[in-house]
Design a protein around this motif. Sequence first.
Motif, PDB file in Angstrom:
ATOM      1  N   GLY A 272     -25.234  16.009   6.753  1.00 32.96           N
ATOM      2  CA  GLY A 272     -24.713  16.509   5.374  1.00 32.96           C
ATOM      3  C   GLY A 272     -25.783  16.453   4.324  1.00 32.96           C
ATOM      4  N   VAL A 273     -25.772  17.031   3.365  1.00 32.51           N
ATOM      5  CA  VAL A 273     -26.618  17.190   1.945  1.00 32.51           C
ATOM      6  C   VAL A 273     -25.893  16.489   1.153  1.00 32.51           C
ATOM      7  N   LEU A 274     -26.743  15.508   0.302  1.00 31.95           N
ATOM      8  CA  LEU A 274     -25.935  14.903  -0.844  1.00 31.95           C
ATOM      9  C   LEU A 274     -27.229  14.175  -1.491  1.00 31.95           C
ATOM     10  N   PRO A 275     -26.911  13.648  -2.689  1.00 29.33           N
ATOM     11  CA  PRO A 275     -27.661  13.163  -3.692  1.00 29.33           C
ATOM     12  C   PRO A 275     -28.532  11.934  -2.811  1.00 29.33           C
ATOM     13  N   GLU A 276     -30.076  11.769  -3.104  1.00 32.21           N
ATOM     14  CA  GLU A 276     -30.491  10.869  -2.625  1.00 32.21           C
ATOM     15  C   GLU A 276     -30.167   9.332  -2.812  1.00 32.21           C
ATOM     16  N   ILE A 277     -29.748   9.097  -4.174  1.00 26.96           N
ATOM     17  CA  ILE A 277     -29.301   7.874  -4.737  1.00 26.96           C
ATOM     18  C   ILE A 277     -27.885   7.381  -3.946  1.00 26.96           C
TER      19      ILE A 277
END
Length: 327
Positions: A272-277
């Motif tokens: 999946g792709v998501l915000p690093e934080i």
Amino acid sequence: MKADYPIRECQVSATIKRLASLQVDGHTALFAAPHFDLVDLRLFVRVAEANSLTQGAERVFLSPAAASLRIKGLEEALGAQLLYRIKRGVSPTLAGKVFLQHARKVLIEMEQLQAEMQLFSRGIRGHVRLFANTTAISEHLPYVLAKFFETHGFITVDLQERLSLEIVRAVHEGMADIGVISTVQADGLETIPYRKNPLVLAAPIKHPLSVHEHIQFSEALTYEFIWLDAHSATHTFLQQEVSHLGLSMRQRIQVGSFDAMCRMIHANVGIGVLPEIAARRHAASNEIKIIQLTDPWAIRELRICIRKREELPIYTRALLDFILQSC
């Protein structure tokens, strides 16, 4: 039902002067001593927003019959039709759209005036409408607001999660006081950099991609993806990038949150792709591998958007400054 905050006033000369001279199709339409009050303005705004006379009347605690008479009185006073009556409700005419724009401005100014005066009245709270995207609400704002309320207990916040484009529109139209958005156009608004918000790829520890520290997004498209639901900003953004590449994305499952995505990744359902934080917050407990995306678009930024800082009530500026100082 949430009611509008009551403002008790009769006629306001500045309001009448402003609305007595409206720009319609590039021309100034002058009206001779129109007779209407702020109840009429508030009613028209609510009716136009709901595209329904009945629903708009309910929002200002009027009967549909009384609301209809007030709208008719407005049209007679202004000498122009403001609403089209259609089968499923009502729709603003060109004159109605101009009137709606000015009426919103007047109501905002009246609310700001009352809000400023409330600060001098003991025990009355300020109220801020804060719209933010998924990342801001799930990763940043909970901690910021918790600290803010420790020293600003007299202020309440209406926090709503929206897509960035919807937030820009809401701030433009006066439905939100402060917006937190990703990288979208916000013409006509003041925007302030808030936080860096890079996107990363997350994969199961034993996934073939886990040997990489950096990767281009296109290299991952042969694998099964876990997506946020179709209404999320991240979903829409990635769809656009896949389309620009002329490729397709293999979707295995959709989930409703970053937490659920990371749980699925940990269970080896997909990547999946998501915000690093968000990825780093879940990485330790869920044993997932974080892989940096080298695509320029992956370096995103959260921004604050407002209409005009100097026009914000004191307590709204207090929240805005606190959010920015928390960076």
